[in-house]
Design a protein around this motif. Structure first.
Motif, PDB file in Angstrom:
ATOM      1  N   GLN A  26      35.309 -89.621 -50.504  1.00 40.47           N
ATOM      2  CA  GLN A  26      34.521 -89.877 -49.303  1.00 40.47           C
ATOM      3  C   GLN A  26      33.327 -90.749 -49.681  1.00 40.47           C
ATOM      4  N   TYR A  27      33.237 -91.936 -49.069  1.00 37.44           N
ATOM      5  CA  TYR A  27      32.181 -92.905 -49.339  1.00 37.44           C
ATOM      6  C   TYR A  27      31.231 -92.937 -48.151  1.00 37.44           C
ATOM      7  N   PHE A  28      29.947 -92.734 -48.401  1.00 39.50           N
ATOM      8  CA  PHE A  28      28.941 -92.719 -47.342  1.00 39.50           C
ATOM      9  C   PHE A  28      28.335 -94.105 -47.155  1.00 39.50           C
ATOM     10  N   LYS A  29      28.404 -94.626 -45.922  1.00 39.88           N
ATOM     11  CA  LYS A  29      27.926 -95.964 -45.587  1.00 39.88           C
ATOM     12  C   LYS A  29      26.457 -95.942 -45.154  1.00 39.88           C
ATOM     13  N   ASP A  30      25.835 -97.122 -45.142  1.00 36.81           N
ATOM     14  CA  ASP A  30      24.455 -97.284 -44.687  1.00 36.81           C
ATOM     15  C   ASP A  30      24.377 -97.629 -43.205  1.00 36.81           C
ATOM     16  N   ASP A  31      25.499 -97.714 -42.530  1.00 32.34           N
ATOM     17  CA  ASP A  31      25.532 -98.090 -41.111  1.00 32.34           C
ATOM     18  C   ASP A  31      24.932 -96.991 -40.238  1.00 32.34           C
ATOM     19  N   ALA A  32      24.220 -97.416 -39.202  1.00 30.76           N
ATOM     20  CA  ALA A  32      23.643 -96.488 -38.230  1.00 30.76           C
ATOM     21  C   ALA A  32      23.925 -97.018 -36.833  1.00 30.76           C
ATOM     22  N   THR A  33      24.205 -96.105 -35.904  1.00 32.86           N
ATOM     23  CA  THR A  33      24.433 -96.498 -34.513  1.00 32.86           C
ATOM     24  C   THR A  33      23.626 -95.588 -33.593  1.00 32.86           C
ATOM     25  N   ALA A  34      23.371 -96.091 -32.387  1.00 35.39           N
ATOM     26  CA  ALA A  34      22.670 -95.308 -31.370  1.00 35.39           C
ATOM     27  C   ALA A  34      23.152 -95.759 -29.993  1.00 35.39           C
ATOM     28  N   PHE A  35      22.844 -94.956 -29.004  1.00 34.35           N
ATOM     29  CA  PHE A  35      23.164 -95.270 -27.617  1.00 34.35           C
ATOM     30  C   PHE A  35      24.640 -95.605 -27.436  1.00 34.35           C
ATOM     31  N   ASN A  36      25.485 -94.653 -27.859  1.00 32.66           N
ATOM     32  CA  ASN A  36      26.934 -94.788 -27.703  1.00 32.66           C
ATOM     33  C   ASN A  36      27.449 -96.076 -28.342  1.00 32.66           C
ATOM     34  N   ASN A  37      26.960 -96.355 -29.549  1.00 32.44           N
ATOM     35  CA  ASN A  37      27.387 -97.491 -30.374  1.00 32.44           C
ATOM     36  C   ASN A  37      26.915 -98.846 -29.829  1.00 32.44           C
ATOM     37  N   GLU A  38      25.983 -98.852 -28.870  1.00 30.68           N
ATOM     38  CA  GLU A  38      25.464-100.125 -28.338  1.00 30.68           C
ATOM     39  C   GLU A  38      24.452-100.763 -29.286  1.00 30.68           C
ATOM     40  N   LYS A  39      23.744 -99.922 -30.038  1.00 25.81           N
ATOM     41  CA  LYS A  39      22.732-100.415 -30.969  1.00 25.81           C
ATOM     42  C   LYS A  39      23.206-100.112 -32.385  1.00 25.81           C
ATOM     43  N   ARG A  40      23.252-101.151 -33.240  1.00 24.06           N
ATOM     44  CA  ARG A  40      23.763-100.987 -34.600  1.00 24.06           C
ATOM     45  C   ARG A  40      22.771-101.557 -35.597  1.00 24.06           C
ATOM     46  N   ALA A  41      22.719-100.919 -36.775  1.00 18.54           N
ATOM     47  CA  ALA A  41      21.850-101.405 -37.851  1.00 18.54           C
ATOM     48  C   ALA A  41      22.391-100.921 -39.180  1.00 18.54           C
ATOM     49  N   VAL A  42      21.925-101.535 -40.240  1.00 11.62           N
ATOM     50  CA  VAL A  42      22.206-101.090 -41.602  1.00 11.62           C
ATOM     51  C   VAL A  42      20.882-100.628 -42.189  1.00 11.62           C
ATOM     52  N   LEU A  43      20.830 -99.364 -42.601  1.00 10.89           N
ATOM     53  CA  LEU A  43      19.619 -98.787 -43.175  1.00 10.89           C
ATOM     54  C   LEU A  43      19.851 -98.555 -44.661  1.00 10.89           C
ATOM     55  N   ASP A  44      19.221 -99.374 -45.486  1.00 16.41           N
ATOM     56  CA  ASP A  44      19.408 -99.259 -46.939  1.00 16.41           C
ATOM     57  C   ASP A  44      19.094 -97.845 -47.420  1.00 16.41           C
ATOM     58  N   GLY A  45      20.041 -97.246 -48.111  1.00 10.91           N
ATOM     59  CA  GLY A  45      19.847 -95.919 -48.682  1.00 10.91           C
ATOM     60  C   GLY A  45      20.311 -94.772 -47.809  1.00 10.91           C
ATOM     61  N   LYS A  46      20.679 -95.035 -46.555  1.00  5.15           N
ATOM     62  CA  LYS A  46      21.123 -93.962 -45.655  1.00  5.15           C
ATOM     63  C   LYS A  46      22.336 -93.235 -46.219  1.00  5.15           C
ATOM     64  N   GLY A  47      23.303 -93.979 -46.752  1.00  5.21           N
ATOM     65  CA  GLY A  47      24.501 -93.352 -47.304  1.00  5.21           C
ATOM     66  C   GLY A  47      24.191 -92.473 -48.505  1.00  5.21           C
ATOM     67  N   VAL A  48      23.249 -92.903 -49.330  1.00  2.00           N
ATOM     68  CA  VAL A  48      22.844 -92.108 -50.499  1.00  2.00           C
ATOM     69  C   VAL A  48      22.238 -90.783 -50.045  1.00  2.00           C
ATOM     70  N   LEU A  49      21.337 -90.849 -49.060  1.00  2.00           N
ATOM     71  CA  LEU A  49      20.726 -89.615 -48.542  1.00  2.00           C
ATOM     72  C   LEU A  49      21.758 -88.707 -47.886  1.00  2.00           C
ATOM     73  N   ASN A  50      22.653 -89.276 -47.083  1.00  2.00           N
ATOM     74  CA  ASN A  50      23.688 -88.462 -46.442  1.00  2.00           C
ATOM     75  C   ASN A  50      24.582 -87.779 -47.468  1.00  2.00           C
TER      76      ASN A  50
END
Length: 88
Positions: A26-50
């Protein structure tokens, strides 16, 4: 990362074929979504924390006797897990 056969990709992680039958990586990505996938971003380190938060929770569940799919953390972004059937 070693090239592996991809099994599944979702918003937060990717599942790859594991080294033994019945296991997955299982590989954890840095991708983040909000508002039913309408807003997308890459947050450096998010996958490491998850990955670390997930490891912590599954280890604590194991300590109190709750079975999980977690086997071990492999590195900063990956876990070795058991292949399970998700309950809908």
């Amino acid at each position: 990362m070693v090239k592996r056969r991809k099994i599944y990709e979702g918003k937060a992680k990717i599942l790859y074929e594991g080294p033994e039958p019945g296991t997955l990586i299982q590989y954890f990505k840095d991708d983040a979504t909000a508002f039913n996938n309408e807003k997308r971003a890459v947050l450096d380190g998010k996958g490491v924390l998850n990955n670390r938060i997930s490891e912590y929770i599954f280890l604590r569940l194991g300590e109190i006797g709750v079975p999980t799919h977690f086997i071990k953390r492999l590195n900063m972004r990956e876990q070795l897990i058991r292949e399970v059937e998700i309950v809908p």
